[in-house]
Design a protein around this motif. Structure first.
Motif, PDB file in Angstrom:
ATOM      1  N   LEU A 393       0.828  -1.205   0.000  1.00  0.00           N
ATOM      2  CA  LEU A 393       0.000   0.000   0.000  1.00  0.00           C
ATOM      3  C   LEU A 393       0.869   1.265   0.000  1.00  0.00           C
ATOM      4  CD1 LEU A 393      -2.886  -1.005   2.444  1.00  0.00           C
ATOM      5  CD2 LEU A 393      -3.133  -0.363   0.040  1.00  0.00           C
ATOM      6  N   ARG A 394       1.966   1.252   0.776  1.00  0.00           N
ATOM      7  CA  ARG A 394       2.867   2.411   0.770  1.00  0.00           C
ATOM      8  C   ARG A 394       3.476   2.600  -0.621  1.00  0.00           C
ATOM      9  NH1 ARG A 394       4.013   0.767   6.206  1.00  0.00           N
ATOM     10  NH2 ARG A 394       5.614  -0.707   5.470  1.00  0.00           N
ATOM     11  N   THR A 398       3.050   5.897  -3.157  1.00  0.00           N
ATOM     12  CA  THR A 398       4.147   6.686  -3.738  1.00  0.00           C
ATOM     13  C   THR A 398       4.047   6.736  -5.266  1.00  0.00           C
ATOM     14  OG1 THR A 398       5.606   4.752  -3.828  1.00  0.00           O
ATOM     15  CG2 THR A 398       5.694   6.114  -1.839  1.00  0.00           C
ATOM     16  N   GLN A 399       3.410   5.731  -5.852  1.00  0.00           N
ATOM     17  CA  GLN A 399       3.236   5.698  -7.313  1.00  0.00           C
ATOM     18  C   GLN A 399       1.957   6.393  -7.764  1.00  0.00           C
ATOM     19  OE1 GLN A 399       3.399   1.557  -8.393  1.00  0.00           O
ATOM     20  NE2 GLN A 399       5.583   1.362  -7.927  1.00  0.00           N
ATOM     21  N   GLY A 400       1.200   6.932  -6.807  1.00  0.00           N
ATOM     22  CA  GLY A 400      -0.031   7.642  -7.144  1.00  0.00           C
ATOM     23  C   GLY A 400      -1.157   6.722  -7.577  1.00  0.00           C
ATOM     24  N   ARG A 401      -1.122   5.455  -7.155  1.00  0.00           N
ATOM     25  CA  ARG A 401      -2.149   4.495  -7.572  1.00  0.00           C
ATOM     26  C   ARG A 401      -3.309   4.521  -6.576  1.00  0.00           C
ATOM     27  NH1 ARG A 401       0.148  -1.238  -8.899  1.00  0.00           N
ATOM     28  NH2 ARG A 401      -2.023  -1.396  -9.638  1.00  0.00           N
ATOM     29  N   ALA A 402      -4.154   5.537  -6.723  1.00  0.00           N
ATOM     30  CA  ALA A 402      -5.286   5.712  -5.810  1.00  0.00           C
ATOM     31  C   ALA A 402      -6.275   4.557  -5.906  1.00  0.00           C
ATOM     32  CB  ALA A 402      -5.995   7.033  -6.120  1.00  0.00           C
ATOM     33  N   ASP A 403      -6.318   3.879  -7.075  1.00  0.00           N
ATOM     34  CA  ASP A 403      -7.263   2.763  -7.240  1.00  0.00           C
ATOM     35  C   ASP A 403      -6.934   1.620  -6.277  1.00  0.00           C
ATOM     36  OD1 ASP A 403      -4.860   2.456  -8.709  1.00  0.00           O
ATOM     37  OD2 ASP A 403      -5.749   0.830  -9.886  1.00  0.00           O
ATOM     38  N   VAL A 404      -5.634   1.373  -6.059  1.00  0.00           N
ATOM     39  CA  VAL A 404      -5.229   0.305  -5.138  1.00  0.00           C
ATOM     40  C   VAL A 404      -5.623   0.660  -3.712  1.00  0.00           C
ATOM     41  CG1 VAL A 404      -3.263  -0.976  -4.184  1.00  0.00           C
ATOM     42  CG2 VAL A 404      -3.329  -0.411  -6.634  1.00  0.00           C
ATOM     43  N   ILE A 405      -5.433   1.921  -3.348  1.00  0.00           N
ATOM     44  CA  ILE A 405      -5.804   2.384  -2.001  1.00  0.00           C
ATOM     45  C   ILE A 405      -7.300   2.208  -1.784  1.00  0.00           C
ATOM     46  CG2 ILE A 405      -5.743   4.310  -0.387  1.00  0.00           C
ATOM     47  CD1 ILE A 405      -2.980   3.280  -1.252  1.00  0.00           C
TER      48      ILE A 405
END
Length: 433
Positions: A393-394, A398-405
């Motif tokens: 998740l961290r 850092t990669q800006g992958r809001a979909d994963v969050i």
């Protein structure tokens, strides 16, 4: 694993080609095992009828491999079969199988025999040990949808079968069938339907010829007909005004010489002959004889087209049912993927649990403080379970992958209070438990 539906049918290949790749029933089990090995197929079933030869497989094989195997297996030399073949994959494959089983892809729209033939193909492949999870799931979906098509639409209500078309064609040659004699060669389902339709038209003189007299007698008894062996046909052929043949023989049963002899005995009274077998039962040269009207299964198109308009509306509804079936199949595949992931996750968590439990039991046996041991075990297990998801998740953040969050929040059922660092109330805890 990819689901494949590969083959040729009456719309892509003429009879002369279809009969070259037809499989005799007694050779199917061996052919299935050879196909699995030689074409590199994990699972395989073969459907072979007068209108189609299709291979259903679970494999990463390309269409070229299946084409090459079909050519080599049938000893067709360097024949190029590729222009006649089609190949569907995954959802398109199961959609095609549903259309076939429901009679929507048949020469006769909505014909009922094909479902039984597909069930037989599945049974033979099961017996041969070439059915696995992929094909089993696909076939069960296909059979269920085909049953719905039959029960929820009117696609099978009007008589538009190959057998019905055969009798209709005979009536165009002989206006009054009551005065004629029919020789029916074979004793399968198609010949049974032909006999029934002939009886309904008032024909009383029927002769049934089969390789075994027992089968011939069984059918003859049902329709008050005469039973003979295939070997008796040359002696009895002159009696027949109508000859309709549908067997699984790999070689012709009637040649030009036998028909010429029969015509002489008949004093050249015309004979109507319909060969609906693939490969053909009657040599093509017979059609060159005067006083013989020889037709094949491909000649039934016009008769069938005249009778199928009433089924078109039913076919539209059937397409909707098939679309639902494909959607359900897709959902099943997705669920199967989820099940595999869930099993792997549970196995991982249980491994962590077993390791920590073993540690705790050893310390307890050595006389350690139970409360401290349980607290440490819970802390260690929590850290192990959360370490990899937290790191991932961290990294995603850092990669800006809001979909994963967002997916993680849904997966772990994290409320706004959870995100704000507030402790959940008792009602929320109870729901989660």
């Amino acid at each position: 694993m990819t689901l494949l539906a590969f083959g040729i049918n009456h719309t892509t290949a003429p009879l002369a080609i279809r009969e070259k790749v037809a499989f005799a029933p007694e050779t199917l089990e061996q052919a299935l095992r050879q196909a699995r090995e030689q074409a590199q197929l994990q699972e395989v079933a073969i459907l072979s009828t007068c209108n189609r030869t299709e291979i259903y497989a679970a494999s990463e094989a390309e269409a070229e491999q299946l084409t090459r195997w079909l050519v080599e297996h049938n000893q067709m030399g360097d024949y190029d079969l590729s222009s006649c073949c089609y190949c569907f994959r995954d959802e398109e494959a199961v959609s095609h199988m549903m259309k076939v089983a429901g009679g929507l892809d048949s020469l006769v729209l909505g014909e009922p025999q094909i479902l039984g033939q597909m069930k037989s193909a599945y049974a033979v492949a099961s017996q041969a040990g070439t059915i696995g999870g992929v094909l089993h799931t696909a076939f069960q979906q296909v059979f269920g949808i085909a049953k719905r098509v039959r029960s929820e639409t009117g696609i099978g209500e009007n008589p538009v079968s190959v057998a019905y078309a055969a009798v209709t064609l005979a009536q165009q040659i002989f206006s009054d069938l009551k005065e004629d004699t029919a020789l029916l060669i074979g004793a399968g389902e198609t010949i049974q339907l032909v006999a029934r339709h002939l009886r309904e038209q008032g024909m009383t003189r029927l002769i049934v010829a089969n390789r075994t007299l027992e089968r011939a007698h069984a059918l003859a008894q049902e329709f008050a007909a005469e039973a003979i062996l295939l070997a008796d046909i040359p002696e009895q052929l002159h009696r027949a005004d109508i000859v309709i043949s549908s067997t699984a023989s790999q070689l012709p049963l009637l040649g030009k010489g036998a028909v010429e002899s029969a015509l002489k005995k008949r004093k050249h009274k015309p004979m109507f002959m319909l060969d609906i077998a693939v490969p053909r039962d009657i040599e093509a040269e017979v059609g060159r004889l005067d006083d013989v009207y020889l037709y094949t299964v491909d000649d039934l198109h016009e008769v069938i087209d005249q009778n199928k308009q009433s089924r078109v509306a039913a076919a539209d509804k059937a397409q909707s049912i098939i679309a639902e079936g494909v959607s359900h199949y897709r959902d099943q595949l997705r669920a199967r993927d989820a099940v595999a992931t869930i099993k792997a996750f549970r196995h991982q968590a249980e491994s962590y649990r077993d390791v920590e439990l073993e540690k705790a039991l050893r310390v307890l046996a050595a006389g350690g403080d139970p409360e401290q041991i349980l607290t440490q075990m819970a802390r260690n297990l929590t850290n192990k379970l959360l370490h990899t998801p937290s790191a991932n998740l961290r990294e995603a953040s850092t990669q800006g992958r809001a979909d994963v969050i967002q997916i993680a929040r849904e997966l772990f059922d994290l409320s706004d209070d959870d995100l704000a660092g507030n402790a959940p109330d008792k009602e929320t805890e109870d729901k989660r438990d």
